[in-house]
Motif scaffolding. Structure first.
Motif, PDB file in Angstrom:
ATOM      1  N   THR A 135       0.834  -1.193   0.000  1.00 34.55           N
ATOM      2  CA  THR A 135       0.000   0.000   0.000  1.00 34.55           C
ATOM      3  C   THR A 135       0.874   1.252   0.000  1.00 34.55           C
ATOM      4  N   LEU A 136       0.252   2.382  -0.303  1.00 37.81           N
ATOM      5  CA  LEU A 136       0.979   3.651  -0.267  1.00 37.81           C
ATOM      6  C   LEU A 136       1.437   3.958   1.155  1.00 37.81           C
ATOM      7  N   PHE A 137       0.605   3.631   2.154  1.00 37.23           N
ATOM      8  CA  PHE A 137       1.006   3.838   3.537  1.00 37.23           C
ATOM      9  C   PHE A 137       2.280   3.065   3.848  1.00 37.23           C
ATOM     10  N   HIS A 138       2.331   1.801   3.437  1.00 42.26           N
ATOM     11  CA  HIS A 138       3.499   0.968   3.704  1.00 42.26           C
ATOM     12  C   HIS A 138       4.746   1.579   3.077  1.00 42.26           C
ATOM     13  N   SER A 139       4.637   1.988   1.821  1.00 44.93           N
ATOM     14  CA  SER A 139       5.779   2.570   1.132  1.00 44.93           C
ATOM     15  C   SER A 139       6.256   3.843   1.822  1.00 44.93           C
ATOM     16  N   ARG A 140       5.319   4.711   2.184  1.00 37.36           N
ATOM     17  CA  ARG A 140       5.691   5.961   2.845  1.00 37.36           C
ATOM     18  C   ARG A 140       6.310   5.711   4.212  1.00 37.36           C
ATOM     19  N   ALA A 141       5.749   4.765   4.949  1.00 33.34           N
ATOM     20  CA  ALA A 141       6.260   4.494   6.299  1.00 33.34           C
ATOM     21  C   ALA A 141       7.673   3.922   6.242  1.00 33.34           C
ATOM     22  N   VAL A 142       7.920   2.996   5.330  1.00 27.40           N
ATOM     23  CA  VAL A 142       9.270   2.422   5.209  1.00 27.40           C
ATOM     24  C   VAL A 142      10.264   3.511   4.825  1.00 27.40           C
ATOM     25  N   ASP A 143       9.902   4.345   3.863  1.00 27.42           N
ATOM     26  CA  ASP A 143      10.782   5.457   3.478  1.00 27.42           C
ATOM     27  C   ASP A 143      11.057   6.373   4.666  1.00 27.42           C
ATOM     28  N   PHE A 144      10.015   6.697   5.401  1.00 29.95           N
ATOM     29  CA  PHE A 144      10.144   7.625   6.530  1.00 29.95           C
ATOM     30  C   PHE A 144      11.123   7.096   7.572  1.00 29.95           C
ATOM     31  N   PHE A 145      10.930   5.875   8.027  1.00 28.88           N
ATOM     32  CA  PHE A 145      11.805   5.335   9.074  1.00 28.88           C
ATOM     33  C   PHE A 145      13.224   5.121   8.565  1.00 28.88           C
ATOM     34  N   ASN A 146      13.355   4.706   7.327  1.00 27.87           N
ATOM     35  CA  ASN A 146      14.687   4.518   6.765  1.00 27.87           C
ATOM     36  C   ASN A 146      15.461   5.836   6.768  1.00 27.87           C
ATOM     37  N   TRP A 147      14.894   6.884   6.205  1.00 27.71           N
ATOM     38  CA  TRP A 147      15.622   8.153   6.085  1.00 27.71           C
ATOM     39  C   TRP A 147      15.754   8.886   7.407  1.00 27.71           C
ATOM     40  N   GLN A 148      14.690   8.882   8.206  1.00 28.94           N
ATOM     41  CA  GLN A 148      14.756   9.608   9.470  1.00 28.94           C
ATOM     42  C   GLN A 148      15.764   8.983  10.437  1.00 28.94           C
ATOM     43  N   ILE A 149      15.761   7.659  10.533  1.00 31.07           N
ATOM     44  CA  ILE A 149      16.693   7.013  11.463  1.00 31.07           C
ATOM     45  C   ILE A 149      18.123   7.120  10.942  1.00 31.07           C
ATOM     46  N   GLN A 150      18.290   7.124   9.620  1.00 27.76           N
ATOM     47  CA  GLN A 150      19.642   7.330   9.086  1.00 27.76           C
ATOM     48  C   GLN A 150      20.225   8.656   9.551  1.00 27.76           C
ATOM     49  N   SER A 151      19.382   9.664   9.714  1.00 28.14           N
ATOM     50  CA  SER A 151      19.872  10.977  10.133  1.00 28.14           C
ATOM     51  C   SER A 151      20.214  11.025  11.613  1.00 28.14           C
ATOM     52  N   LEU A 152      19.801   9.999  12.370  1.00 29.07           N
ATOM     53  CA  LEU A 152      19.994   9.995  13.817  1.00 29.07           C
ATOM     54  C   LEU A 152      20.950   8.915  14.314  1.00 29.07           C
ATOM     55  N   VAL A 153      21.236   7.937  13.474  1.00 22.63           N
ATOM     56  CA  VAL A 153      22.001   6.775  13.927  1.00 22.63           C
ATOM     57  C   VAL A 153      23.427   7.178  14.299  1.00 22.63           C
ATOM     58  N   PRO A 154      23.941   6.683  15.421  1.00 26.29           N
ATOM     59  CA  PRO A 154      25.309   7.031  15.824  1.00 26.29           C
ATOM     60  C   PRO A 154      26.351   6.252  15.040  1.00 26.29           C
ATOM     61  N   ALA A 155      27.589   6.672  15.184  1.00 25.74           N
ATOM     62  CA  ALA A 155      28.697   5.975  14.527  1.00 25.74           C
ATOM     63  C   ALA A 155      28.738   4.525  15.005  1.00 25.74           C
ATOM     64  N   GLY A 156      29.087   3.637  14.085  1.00 24.21           N
ATOM     65  CA  GLY A 156      29.173   2.213  14.417  1.00 24.21           C
ATOM     66  C   GLY A 156      27.938   1.426  14.049  1.00 24.21           C
TER      67      GLY A 156
END
Length: 203
Positions: free
Chosen positions: A53-74
């Motif tokens: 679904t569109l919701f699924h696609s948007r949610a996966v994109d959101f968590f992927n990109w948002q967490i990438q911006s917050l993840v610490p080194a390692g």
């Protein structure tokens, strides 16, 4: 003089792989030809993913990109990538946070479950039972310390957050988040969940 009617050519029949005795193994997932994208292995059986679904696609994109911006080194964030739990289980979480050291070259096809710090599943209509029941049990047994389940509730994202209890080996619910998700583990994360499905007329 009569003319024989043309007989239309038959479409080639589909040939589904026949499982061996004991079921498929994690290694088979790399060797079987022509599997649909994102095929998973659950208890020795192949699980094919339905159109999302569109919701699924948007949610996966959101968590992927948002967490990438917050993840610490390692640590690294990867979307839709299989993990090895055992010989007969190789599921594919929608998003995983893994130890950076296991992220190898472009030919890599899976991560060991021992390297996963967070697994996220975005529930689809066809995956409700797997995402609510089957996968959390397997992730807990593999000692993945954090698991999130994301559901669509009337067009808005709700995130159910779980943490592994080392004494019982089972997940314990630590929160249900509707508009904003703020946690301190596995590292500080603060997300505006309303951005997954913005209202019409908003950015």
């Amino acid at each position: 003089m009569s003319v024989d009617p043309e007989i239309p050519e038959r479409e080639p029949s589909l040939h589904w792989p026949i499982p061996p005795a004991g079921g498929w193994t994690a290694d088979d997932l790399d060797r079987l030809p022509n599997l649909p994208p994102h095929t998973e292995l659950i208890d020795g059986s192949l699980v094919f993913v339905s159109p999302q679904t569109l919701f699924h696609s948007r949610a996966v994109d959101f968590f992927n990109w948002q967490i990438q911006s917050l993840v610490p080194a390692g640590l690294e964030v990867v979307r839709e990538f299989t993990i090895d739990i055992d010989r007969h289980n190789r599921p594919e979480p929608d998003v995983v946070v893994v130890d950076e050291e296991v992220v190898g070259g472009p030919e890599l096809t899976r991560f060991p479950a021992s390297s996963v710090r967070l697994a996220i599943e975005v529930v689809s209509p066809e995956s409700v039972a797997r995402d609510r029941e089957t996968k959390p049990l397997k992730y807990a047994r593999a000692e993945i310390p954090h698991f999130w389940r994301v559901e669509n509730k009337e067009g808005r994202a709700v995130v159910y957050v779980y943490e592994l209890d080392p004494a019982t080996g089972a997940y314990v619910a630590t929160g249900i988040f509707h508009d904003r998700l703020k946690v301190s583990v596995p590292f500080p994360i603060d997300l505006d969940l309303t951005r997954i499905t913005p209202r019409r007329g908003t950015a």
